[in-house]
Design a protein around this motif. Structure first.
Motif, PDB file in Angstrom:
ATOM      1  N   LYS A  84     -14.675  -0.372   1.738  1.00 23.46           N
ATOM      2  CA  LYS A  84     -15.351   0.680   0.989  1.00 23.46           C
ATOM      3  C   LYS A  84     -16.327   0.093  -0.027  1.00 23.46           C
ATOM      4  O   LYS A  84     -17.323   0.723  -0.373  1.00 23.46           O
ATOM      5  CB  LYS A  84     -14.330   1.558   0.273  1.00 23.46           C
ATOM      6  CG  LYS A  84     -13.370   2.294   1.207  1.00 23.46           C
ATOM      7  CD  LYS A  84     -14.092   3.282   2.095  1.00 23.46           C
ATOM      8  CE  LYS A  84     -13.113   4.114   2.914  1.00 23.46           C
ATOM      9  NZ  LYS A  84     -13.815   5.085   3.801  1.00 23.46           N
ATOM     10  N   VAL A 103      -9.585   0.582   2.803  1.00 19.44           N
ATOM     11  CA  VAL A 103      -8.440   1.320   3.337  1.00 19.44           C
ATOM     12  C   VAL A 103      -7.943   0.627   4.603  1.00 19.44           C
ATOM     13  O   VAL A 103      -8.741   0.248   5.470  1.00 19.44           O
ATOM     14  CB  VAL A 103      -8.824   2.778   3.655  1.00 19.44           C
ATOM     15  CG1 VAL A 103      -7.670   3.513   4.322  1.00 19.44           C
ATOM     16  CG2 VAL A 103      -9.248   3.510   2.378  1.00 19.44           C
ATOM     17  N   ALA A 146      -4.924   2.498   0.192  1.00 21.27           N
ATOM     18  CA  ALA A 146      -6.074   1.903  -0.494  1.00 21.27           C
ATOM     19  C   ALA A 146      -5.647   0.554  -1.057  1.00 21.27           C
ATOM     20  O   ALA A 146      -4.649   0.465  -1.791  1.00 21.27           O
ATOM     21  CB  ALA A 146      -6.563   2.818  -1.605  1.00 21.27           C
ATOM     22  N   LYS A 181      -4.340  -0.921  -4.358  1.00 23.17           N
ATOM     23  CA  LYS A 181      -5.368  -0.740  -5.384  1.00 23.17           C
ATOM     24  C   LYS A 181      -4.852   0.151  -6.519  1.00 23.17           C
ATOM     25  O   LYS A 181      -4.275   1.210  -6.257  1.00 23.17           O
ATOM     26  CB  LYS A 181      -6.618  -0.104  -4.767  1.00 23.17           C
ATOM     27  CG  LYS A 181      -7.761   0.121  -5.755  1.00 23.17           C
ATOM     28  CD  LYS A 181      -8.938   0.818  -5.111  1.00 23.17           C
ATOM     29  CE  LYS A 181      -8.657   2.266  -4.795  1.00 23.17           C
ATOM     30  NZ  LYS A 181      -8.486   3.084  -6.033  1.00 23.17           N
ATOM     31  N   PHE A 210     -13.075   2.343  -5.763  1.00 21.08           N
ATOM     32  CA  PHE A 210     -13.229   1.231  -4.828  1.00 21.08           C
ATOM     33  C   PHE A 210     -14.254   0.223  -5.356  1.00 21.08           C
ATOM     34  O   PHE A 210     -14.033  -0.997  -5.283  1.00 21.08           O
ATOM     35  CB  PHE A 210     -13.651   1.746  -3.445  1.00 21.08           C
ATOM     36  CG  PHE A 210     -12.541   2.393  -2.675  1.00 21.08           C
ATOM     37  CD1 PHE A 210     -11.495   1.641  -2.145  1.00 21.08           C
ATOM     38  CD2 PHE A 210     -12.535   3.765  -2.474  1.00 21.08           C
ATOM     39  CE1 PHE A 210     -10.463   2.236  -1.437  1.00 21.08           C
ATOM     40  CE2 PHE A 210     -11.505   4.377  -1.753  1.00 21.08           C
ATOM     41  CZ  PHE A 210     -10.464   3.609  -1.228  1.00 21.08           C
TER      42      PHE A 210
END
Length: 318
Positions: free
Chosen positions: A35, A67, A79, A109, A115
């Motif tokens: 991403k 992802v 993620a 994450k 992102f």
């Protein structure tokens, strides 16, 4: 998939935006749909041939967030973010639509990071974390961080979470002002011989740890060091040599700690990201600001700008 790729080194003209096969995963591997991917100076230096162990052809890029689309069922759809020494050097990196890596080479994450924000942090924050760990920074440690760049800022933020006493030092007035605006006591660097006086005015007896993120202040840092202090370094002059006042260093019982993020693979880096990532969700670490998001298709131009000294953080978006 679309990717940046180079098949020779020495000139950024070797970097091309191309179509390549999407990686096929094996057992205990994941495929991450990128991403966002950070663009670091080391990525540029890699294409320029500064890392002799890089195998070709190669997709560059160390830092990423994305992802998981293939891999162990528990990770599908998660993620994640990551970084590590393999990526871009002897395994294809993150400047592409997808990247393949070991399943334990990614960390979940933090939800408070976008992102793009997560992709901007891998190299700076793992480098800073390693420097603090290996130079034994803990609550109450008198820490001087030299340099106002990404790694220095990360070290200051992480050190504050640890409860260290922090002092920053930067050369450019705008860096000094920016650090002071964050509530960080900061000195403006001038003549190297003035550094010990500047430091002792804040830390009586000197700094217990000095982290030089610039590669130019090692000789001046020694007389600013406390007894049994540590100096962490992540860079050196172009020729790799520096005049070290060894007599003054050993009389203080001091030591020099070399910090090299390229010693850590994706699994080790994922473990680091897990350790400090939660601090973003807990509101203890600042969220990155001022990022420049650029399409991956324009990556060739962004590489050139970083090579010319562009200082803001660029994130490539497939």
């Amino acid at each position: 998939m679309k990717a940046l790729q180079f098949d020779k080194t020495g000139d950024l003209a070797a970097l091309r935006y191309v179509e390549v096969p999407t990686p096929a995963t094996g057992a205990n591997e994941v495929l991450v749909q990128i991403k966002a991917a950070g663009l670091n100076p080391s990525d540029v230096k890699n294409v320029l041939g500064r890392f002799p162990y890089t195998t070709l052809p190669r997709i560059p890029g160390r830092d990423f967030a994305g992802v998981v689309v293939e891999g162990p069922q528990a990770l599908i759809g998660q993620a994640v973010w990551g970084t590590g020494r393999e990526l871009g050097f002897f395994a294809d990196g993150s400047h592409a639509q997808f990247v393949k890596l070991p399943a334990n080479g990614v960390a979940l994450k933090p939800s408070h990071l976008s992102f793009a924000q997560a992709a901007s942090l891998g190299v700076p924050y793992t480098t800073a974390w390693d420097a603090l760990e290996r130079s034994l920074v803990k609550a109450g440690t008198r820490l001087l961080v030299i340099g106002g760049g990404a790694v220095g800022s990360a070290a200051l933020a992480l050190a504050k979470v640890r409860g260290a006493q922090v002092l920053a030092a930067a050369r450019r007035p705008e860096q000094v002002n920016a650090l002071q605006a964050q509530g960080i006591k900061t000195i403006e660097l001038g003549k190297p011989e003035d550094l010990p006086t500047q430091v002792n005015a804040v830390f009586a007896g000197g700094a217990e740890v000095i982290f030089d993120t610039t590669g130019f202040w090692l000789p001046a840092a020694v007389p600013a060091l406390a007894t049994f202090g540590r100096i962490a370094i992540i860079a050196a002059p172009v020729d790799g040599h520096v005049q070290l006042p060894a007599l003054a260093l050993y009389r203080r019982g001091g030591s020099v700690v070399g910090i090299n993020s390229l010693l850590y693979g994706v699994q080790a880096c994922a473990a680091m990201l897990d350790q400090f990532g939660r601090f973003f969700d807990e509101g203890l670490l600042p969220l990155p600001e001022g990022l420049v998001e650029s399409p991956l298709a324009e990556g060739l131009d962004r590489y050139g700008e970083v090579n010319q000294g562009r200082g803001d953080k660029i994130v490539l978006v497939p």
